[in-house]
Design an enzyme around this catalytic site. Sequence first.
Site, PDB file in Angstrom:
ATOM      1  N   HIS A   1       0.849  -1.199   0.000  1.00  0.00           N
ATOM      2  CA  HIS A   1       0.000   0.000   0.000  1.00  0.00           C
ATOM      3  C   HIS A   1       0.881   1.244   0.000  1.00  0.00           C
ATOM      4  O   HIS A   1       2.111   1.148   0.022  1.00  0.00           O
ATOM      5  CB  HIS A   1      -0.994  -0.024   1.153  1.00  0.00           C
ATOM      6  CG  HIS A   1      -0.386  -0.150   2.520  1.00  0.00           C
ATOM      7  ND1 HIS A   1       0.510   0.768   3.026  1.00  0.00           N
ATOM      8  CD2 HIS A   1      -0.538  -1.096   3.479  1.00  0.00           C
ATOM      9  CE1 HIS A   1       0.870   0.414   4.245  1.00  0.00           C
ATOM     10  NE2 HIS A   1       0.261  -0.731   4.544  1.00  0.00           N
TER      11      HIS A   1
ATOM     12  N   HIS B   1       3.843   1.549   2.485  1.00  0.00           N
ATOM     13  CA  HIS B   1       5.088   0.875   2.105  1.00  0.00           C
ATOM     14  C   HIS B   1       5.773   1.646   0.971  1.00  0.00           C
ATOM     15  O   HIS B   1       6.992   1.785   0.939  1.00  0.00           O
ATOM     16  CB  HIS B   1       4.820  -0.549   1.601  1.00  0.00           C
ATOM     17  CG  HIS B   1       3.990  -1.388   2.525  1.00  0.00           C
ATOM     18  ND1 HIS B   1       2.813  -1.979   2.143  1.00  0.00           N
ATOM     19  CD2 HIS B   1       4.166  -1.725   3.819  1.00  0.00           C
ATOM     20  CE1 HIS B   1       2.303  -2.654   3.155  1.00  0.00           C
ATOM     21  NE2 HIS B   1       3.101  -2.516   4.180  1.00  0.00           N
TER      22      HIS B   1
ATOM     23  N   CYS C   1       0.798  -8.888  21.483  1.00  0.00           N
ATOM     24  CA  CYS C   1      -0.097  -8.467  20.399  1.00  0.00           C
ATOM     25  C   CYS C   1       0.439  -9.087  19.115  1.00  0.00           C
ATOM     26  O   CYS C   1       1.540  -8.766  18.671  1.00  0.00           O
ATOM     27  CB  CYS C   1      -0.173  -6.952  20.255  1.00  0.00           C
ATOM     28  SG  CYS C   1      -1.110  -6.476  18.781  1.00  0.00           S
TER      29      CYS C   1
ATOM     30  N   CYS D   1       1.147  -6.555  16.287  1.00  0.00           N
ATOM     31  CA  CYS D   1       2.410  -5.822  16.487  1.00  0.00           C
ATOM     32  C   CYS D   1       3.601  -6.767  16.430  1.00  0.00           C
ATOM     33  O   CYS D   1       4.724  -6.338  16.232  1.00  0.00           O
ATOM     34  CB  CYS D   1       2.480  -5.151  17.860  1.00  0.00           C
ATOM     35  SG  CYS D   1       1.386  -3.767  18.126  1.00  0.00           S
TER      36      CYS D   1
ATOM     37  N   CYS E   1      -6.958  -3.112  25.353  1.00  0.00           N
ATOM     38  CA  CYS E   1      -6.569  -3.598  24.027  1.00  0.00           C
ATOM     39  C   CYS E   1      -5.295  -2.896  23.574  1.00  0.00           C
ATOM     40  O   CYS E   1      -4.917  -1.859  24.116  1.00  0.00           O
ATOM     41  CB  CYS E   1      -7.668  -3.292  23.015  1.00  0.00           C
ATOM     42  SG  CYS E   1      -9.129  -4.304  23.237  1.00  0.00           S
TER      43      CYS E   1
ATOM     44  N   HIS F   1      -4.001  -1.688  17.329  1.00  0.00           N
ATOM     45  CA  HIS F   1      -4.780  -2.685  16.605  1.00  0.00           C
ATOM     46  C   HIS F   1      -6.140  -2.973  17.214  1.00  0.00           C
ATOM     47  O   HIS F   1      -6.903  -3.764  16.674  1.00  0.00           O
ATOM     48  CB  HIS F   1      -3.963  -3.982  16.466  1.00  0.00           C
ATOM     49  CG  HIS F   1      -2.710  -3.778  15.665  1.00  0.00           C
ATOM     50  ND1 HIS F   1      -1.477  -3.630  16.236  1.00  0.00           N
ATOM     51  CD2 HIS F   1      -2.531  -3.645  14.338  1.00  0.00           C
ATOM     52  CE1 HIS F   1      -0.572  -3.430  15.276  1.00  0.00           C
ATOM     53  NE2 HIS F   1      -1.191  -3.432  14.121  1.00  0.00           N
TER      54      HIS F   1
ATOM     55  N   LYS G   1      -6.790   6.939  10.219  1.00  0.00           N
ATOM     56  CA  LYS G   1      -5.760   5.924  10.100  1.00  0.00           C
ATOM     57  C   LYS G   1      -6.082   5.053   8.884  1.00  0.00           C
ATOM     58  O   LYS G   1      -7.240   4.737   8.649  1.00  0.00           O
ATOM     59  CB  LYS G   1      -5.788   5.081  11.378  1.00  0.00           C
ATOM     60  CG  LYS G   1      -4.576   4.211  11.549  1.00  0.00           C
ATOM     61  CD  LYS G   1      -4.722   3.335  12.776  1.00  0.00           C
ATOM     62  CE  LYS G   1      -4.063   2.019  12.442  1.00  0.00           C
ATOM     63  NZ  LYS G   1      -3.018   1.598  13.260  1.00  0.00           N
TER      64      LYS G   1
ATOM     65  N   LYS H   1      -7.788  -1.539   6.603  1.00  0.00           N
ATOM     66  CA  LYS H   1      -8.640  -2.371   5.749  1.00  0.00           C
ATOM     67  C   LYS H   1     -10.090  -2.266   6.194  1.00  0.00           C
ATOM     68  O   LYS H   1     -11.000  -2.277   5.370  1.00  0.00           O
ATOM     69  CB  LYS H   1      -8.179  -3.832   5.831  1.00  0.00           C
ATOM     70  CG  LYS H   1      -6.976  -4.124   4.942  1.00  0.00           C
ATOM     71  CD  LYS H   1      -6.662  -5.615   4.916  1.00  0.00           C
ATOM     72  CE  LYS H   1      -5.299  -5.849   5.540  1.00  0.00           C
ATOM     73  NZ  LYS H   1      -4.859  -7.215   5.622  1.00  0.00           N
TER      74      LYS H   1
HETATM   75  O1  ME8 Z   1       7.073  -3.248  10.502  1.00  0.00           O
HETATM   76  N1  ME8 Z   1       2.468   6.073   6.890  1.00  0.00           N
HETATM   77  O2  ME8 Z   1       6.675  -4.223   8.454  1.00  0.00           O
HETATM   78  P1  ME8 Z   1       5.340  -3.483   7.995  1.00  0.00           P
HETATM   79  C1  ME8 Z   1       3.785   5.993   6.644  1.00  0.00           C
HETATM   80  N2  ME8 Z   1       8.278  -6.189   8.986  1.00  0.00           N
HETATM   81  N3  ME8 Z   1       4.466   4.858   6.538  1.00  0.00           N
HETATM   82  C2  ME8 Z   1       3.806   3.714   6.688  1.00  0.00           C
HETATM   83  C3  ME8 Z   1       2.413   3.690   6.938  1.00  0.00           C
HETATM   84  C4  ME8 Z   1       1.734   4.953   7.034  1.00  0.00           C
HETATM   85  N4  ME8 Z   1       0.436   5.059   7.258  1.00  0.00           N
HETATM   86  N5  ME8 Z   1       2.035   2.414   7.053  1.00  0.00           N
HETATM   87  C5  ME8 Z   1       3.152   1.654   6.867  1.00  0.00           C
HETATM   88  C6  ME8 Z   1       7.307  -4.087   9.654  1.00  0.00           C
HETATM   89  N6  ME8 Z   1       4.226   2.436   6.648  1.00  0.00           N
HETATM   90  C7  ME8 Z   1       8.457  -5.055   9.830  1.00  0.00           C
HETATM   91  C8  ME8 Z   1       9.749  -4.344   9.544  1.00  0.00           C
HETATM   92  S1  ME8 Z   1      12.426  -4.293   9.348  1.00  0.00           S
HETATM   93  C9  ME8 Z   1      13.692  -5.238   9.886  1.00  0.00           C
HETATM   94  C10 ME8 Z   1      10.975  -5.178   9.747  1.00  0.00           C
HETATM   95  C11 ME8 Z   1       5.614   1.977   6.378  1.00  0.00           C
HETATM   96  O3  ME8 Z   1       4.880  -4.213   6.790  1.00  0.00           O
HETATM   97  C12 ME8 Z   1       6.639   2.441   7.406  1.00  0.00           C
HETATM   98  O4  ME8 Z   1       7.908   2.450   6.800  1.00  0.00           O
HETATM   99  O5  ME8 Z   1       4.412  -3.321   9.124  1.00  0.00           O
HETATM  100  C13 ME8 Z   1       6.688   1.356   8.401  1.00  0.00           C
HETATM  101  O6  ME8 Z   1       7.870   1.393   9.141  1.00  0.00           O
HETATM  102  C14 ME8 Z   1       6.579   0.159   7.491  1.00  0.00           C
HETATM  103  O7  ME8 Z   1       5.656   0.577   6.459  1.00  0.00           O
HETATM  104  C15 ME8 Z   1       6.060  -1.027   8.283  1.00  0.00           C
HETATM  105  O8  ME8 Z   1       5.853  -2.088   7.461  1.00  0.00           O
END
Ligand code: ME8
Length: 512
Positions: free
Chosen positions: A17, A20, A125, A128, A142, A146, A298, A301
Amino acid sequence: MKYYITTPIYYVNDVPHIGHAYTTIAADALARWNKMHKKDVFFLTGTDEHGAKIMQAAQKKGQSPKEFCDSVSAQFRDAWSSLDIEYDGFIRTTDPLHEAAVRQLLTKLNEAGDIYKKKYEGMYCVQCEKFLMPGDLNEDLCCPDHKQKPVTHSEENYFFRLSKYQDKLLELLSDPAKAGGIGIYPDGRRNEILGKLKLGLEDISISRAKLEWGIPLPFDNTQTVYVWVDALINYISALGYTAGDKKFKTYWPADLHLVGKDILWFHSVIWPAMLLSCGIELPRRIFAHGFFTIDKQKMSKTIGNVISPAQLIERFGVDASRYLALALFPFGADGDISWDALTERYNIDLANNIGNLLSRTITMVGKYFTFEVPRVEAGKNPYAPKVQAAIDVLRETNELFTACEFSRILEKIQEAVDIANELVETTAPWKMAKEKNPDLEKVLFSLLQILGLITVYLYPFMPKTAQKIWQAIGQKDKLAGVDPSGLKDVSMLTFPSAKEKLGPSQILFPRI
Ligand code: ME8
Ligand code: MG
């Protein structure tokens, strides 16, 4: 000089999304900018595929975890290629190379005496993928992020002596200039981390007893490695750390870990502590960007307001999507995104400003000079100071790239566009043409020069579009090969070259 930049590896329980994409586009722009400066760049991204959350998501789809991960990981790759992301490595935590590195690192932690076994009870969680403290919960008990009740875990786990590294980390995170020091940015985030660090560190559980979808501990195969410990190791496993690959020697330590603020603690405290324990050099800088909401909500989904890269591209095209993702608010801050705000910014910055400058300049060169403008020497060009002003504004972006201030870089680019548009307004080339004013060619030549400069700085954000503009002003070589540090003074500019026929005027950004 080398430059190693990483994004987080994304969990495959979600499809790609805009959140990312935000981090990944920023990393791509920095990677391209550094490549233009002739640095040996390695840009890493990838997918995070183990853990309870992913196992549950696979079960929901009726797939095996591996099948599920293969399919979603491929969707991330596709999304990045659709956004023209030029990564040098894509790591998956299910890659055998990664799994070997995780085993090796855990063996090292154990040999360093930093692992012990203890019975533990805590609230976990799953979304998380971390334990929460009673103080972390909201009034409904909670997880505040989430809105789900954490599950109580009671098992015998292996622990990592994180507490042992408190003083060392305080020392290294407070002073980036110190040998081995880590720079955490923005400053406000560093202070938050330091404040929390001063309160003390507790050892953390690094294994799970009942979870099969993970990497078995090398010293006890009845337990699997905690997903976060597994995931962080990607930054070195991808460089072939275990294989003795020369990539590791060349690129480590990371010059920049780009992360969202939600995962800064893991990157600035847990990861460096693991590296200290193993005697591996620490990353040099970590930048935590803010989070955005969509229409003040926020992104989720359940609310149904998730924006995908494909939706963005469909509306704005690839390069405009890349531009817009970084344009709306400062990278380090939280902000809000909406289709209206994106569209408005598209029309102002891209359709009206840059797009219009290009099309009217080319149109005038076509009309008055049959698409050919002779070169004018800077010393003989009364408008050279305007070109120099554009150079000066654009050169101010150098430190903004280092500081990850992308929205301000884009503002500077727009300032350069304004300089060109003002030159059109103040000289009124259509009048000059009527009056047969011999300076007309100098005005148009200066406009083409400013356009060329803008294009160089636009390239990291809009690679294909910038290359198109570069060609439209008669340049044959690859824009990616132009080093911006060579463009200091108007007398150094070699574009546009003499007697190059310009391409026909084109509409790069149709108004929406
Ligand atoms: O945390 N605004 O993966 P993840 C800005 N797998 N950036 C956002 C966002 C938003 N609303 N939503 C997501 C993880 N991001 C772990 C990381 S690293 C060794 C492991 C971005 O799929 C932001 O960069 O939950 C966040 O840090 C990342 O997506 C989290 O992706
Ligand atoms: Mg997350």
